[in-house]
Design an enzyme around this catalytic site. Structure first.
Site, PDB file in Angstrom:
ATOM      1  N   ASP A   1      -2.166  -1.972  10.171  1.00  0.00           N
ATOM      2  CA  ASP A   1      -2.372  -1.980   8.712  1.00  0.00           C
ATOM      3  C   ASP A   1      -2.912  -3.313   8.183  1.00  0.00           C
ATOM      4  O   ASP A   1      -3.237  -3.415   6.996  1.00  0.00           O
ATOM      5  CB  ASP A   1      -1.048  -1.692   7.987  1.00  0.00           C
ATOM      6  CG  ASP A   1      -0.650  -0.223   8.078  1.00  0.00           C
ATOM      7  OD1 ASP A   1      -1.532   0.627   8.301  1.00  0.00           O
ATOM      8  OD2 ASP A   1       0.551   0.060   7.917  1.00  0.00           O
TER       9      ASP A   1
ATOM     10  N   LYS B   1       0.847  -1.206   0.000  1.00  0.00           N
ATOM     11  CA  LYS B   1       0.000   0.000   0.000  1.00  0.00           C
ATOM     12  C   LYS B   1       0.878   1.249   0.000  1.00  0.00           C
ATOM     13  O   LYS B   1       2.049   1.215   0.408  1.00  0.00           O
ATOM     14  CB  LYS B   1      -0.938   0.030   1.207  1.00  0.00           C
ATOM     15  CG  LYS B   1      -0.273   0.070   2.601  1.00  0.00           C
ATOM     16  CD  LYS B   1       0.057   1.455   3.117  1.00  0.00           C
ATOM     17  CE  LYS B   1       0.723   1.411   4.489  1.00  0.00           C
ATOM     18  NZ  LYS B   1       1.611   2.515   4.802  1.00  0.00           N
TER      19      LYS B   1
HETATM   20  O1  C5P Z   1       0.128  -1.320  14.716  1.00  0.00           O
HETATM   21  P1  C5P Z   1       1.556  -1.472  14.370  1.00  0.00           P
HETATM   22  O2  C5P Z   1       2.218  -2.603  15.107  1.00  0.00           O
HETATM   23  O3  C5P Z   1       1.819  -1.538  12.894  1.00  0.00           O
HETATM   24  O4  C5P Z   1       2.258  -0.127  14.854  1.00  0.00           O
HETATM   25  C1  C5P Z   1       3.663  -0.009  15.001  1.00  0.00           C
HETATM   26  C2  C5P Z   1       3.970   1.160  15.917  1.00  0.00           C
HETATM   27  O5  C5P Z   1       3.575   2.398  15.312  1.00  0.00           O
HETATM   28  C3  C5P Z   1       3.216   1.135  17.238  1.00  0.00           C
HETATM   29  O6  C5P Z   1       3.937   0.425  18.200  1.00  0.00           O
HETATM   30  C4  C5P Z   1       3.114   2.606  17.603  1.00  0.00           C
HETATM   31  O7  C5P Z   1       4.311   3.037  18.197  1.00  0.00           O
HETATM   32  C5  C5P Z   1       3.017   3.290  16.251  1.00  0.00           C
HETATM   33  N1  C5P Z   1       1.625   3.604  15.875  1.00  0.00           N
HETATM   34  C6  C5P Z   1       0.951   4.643  16.506  1.00  0.00           C
HETATM   35  N2  C5P Z   1      -0.330   4.930  16.162  1.00  0.00           N
HETATM   36  C7  C5P Z   1      -0.962   4.235  15.193  1.00  0.00           C
HETATM   37  C8  C5P Z   1      -0.322   3.173  14.521  1.00  0.00           C
HETATM   38  C9  C5P Z   1       0.987   2.899  14.895  1.00  0.00           C
HETATM   39  O8  C5P Z   1       1.516   5.304  17.386  1.00  0.00           O
HETATM   40  N3  C5P Z   1      -2.220   4.548  14.890  1.00  0.00           N
END
Ligand code: C5P
Length: 316
Positions: free
Chosen positions: A141, A11
């Site tokens: 995601d 994406k």
């Molecule tokens: O959800 P995911 O594991 O992909 O997110 C990785 C990191 O990105 C999270 O640990 C967080 O620090 C940050 N993040 C965030 N807010 C979001 C998505 C991700 O702060 N909405």
């Protein structure tokens, strides 16, 4: 049982706006996510053991329990333990084409493919919504990677509403192989530098609505007008990633100087994409960029918008 083979699409973020803090420590976001025609192939084969094994030739992809595709398979095994006992373990082979740690959701797409594939292999009959809900527990995601197309994502990125799909907008995309940006680092740094501009109460609907500026982009998408879309590209995370990575800024400026419709970093970067008028323009821009930056560490791709999420290529 024969293997199942799936395509997992990358994406880009046409839009990423950070609204504020969430009680769970994540950020409240408004994103417009777009699938692109750059895909990993995932092969899932029952292995008659009680093990889940990851195979991948790419040196930056972990083969252990830190791999999000492994975590997706483990999640299915624990949620549907009867089916796991009945069907046994899995070999998951990842044929990597999507650049790693690039802001292109490559890992999330692999996890989404595992959810979709295991659902079919084990005849679980889960709906897309149920698969997206499982995906949300693995990463923000993953639900989008199950759904694909053109979507507005809110919450921490897991709440999806479809937008009109965008067909055949050509894109040129660049990523330095050796450059990786941690998503957690990008958001934490953004909070440190710009947290004082956050809305303080994310439950306050009026404050939230006032903070969201994605309307013109949604309108541009509904017009399916590539130039209008290009003029509305936005990514708050550029404010922390570009000053720290001059190479990424230089690539973005180089794209902009070639007459593309518009250019932006994707997600937490460091990949940069440019929307183009045609395939010919995208190929031409790729050629121009390669003439200026001969460093083979820079990978360049010509791709285009894609209208679907995970696709099954073959199954028994
Ligand atoms: O959800 P995911 O594991 O992909 O997110 C990785 C990191 O990105 C999270 O640990 C967080 O620090 C940050 N993040 C965030 N807010 C979001 C998505 C991700 O702060 N909405």
């Amino acid at each position: 049982m024969k293997p199942i083979i799936l395509e997992a699409f990358a994406k880009i973020n046409l839009y990423l706006e950070i609204i504020g803090d969430r009680p769970d420590g994540y950020h409240e976001l408004v994103m417009i996510l777009q699938s692109i025609d750059l895909a990993d192939q995932i092969e899932i084969t029952p292995n008659s053991t009680d093990d889940i094994r990851i195979e991948c030739a790419h040196p930056q992809v972990p083969l252990d329990k830190t791999n999000i595709a492994y975590r997706a398979a483990k999640l299915m095994a624990s949620e549907f333990s009867d089916a796991f006992v009945k069907h046994g373990g899995l070999n998951i082979t990842i044929h990597k084409h999507i650049p790693v740690a690039a802001g292109l959701a490559g890992g999330s797409a692999n996890a989404a493919a595992v959810l979709v594939g295991v659902n079919l292999l084990w005849n679980l009959g889960l709906t897309q919504i149920e698969l997206e809900e499982l995906g949300a527990t693995l990463g923000s995601d993953v639900p989008f990677c199950v759904a694909g197309g053109t979507v507005i994502a809110t919450g921490r990125g897991e709440q999806l509403s479809p937008l009109p799909s965008l067909d055949n907008i050509y894109i040129v995309l660049g990523k330095y192989r050796s450059l990786a940006v941690s998503t957690a680092w990008a958001y934490t740094t953004y909070r440190q530098q710009f947290g004082n501009s956050y809305i303080k109460d994310t439950q306050d609907l009026a404050a939230r609505a006032a903070a969201v500026h994605s309307g013109p982009m949604v309108k541009a998408i509904s017009h399916k007008d590539a130039l209008e879309i290009a003029q509305q590209l936005h990514n708050d995370l550029e404010r922390v990633v570009l000053p720290t990575h001059p190479q990424v800024l230089q690539l973005r400026e180089l794209f902009a100087s070639t007459g593309v419709l518009g250019t932006m970093m994707s997600g937490s970067g460091p990949s940069v994409f440019a929307l183009c008028e045609s395939k010919q323009q995208a190929e031409h821009v790729k050629h121009l960029v390669r003439e200026t930056i001969s460093d083979q560490d820079l990978e360049l791709f010509v791709t285009r918008t894609h209208t679907h999420g995970i696709q099954v290529v073959s199954s028994s």
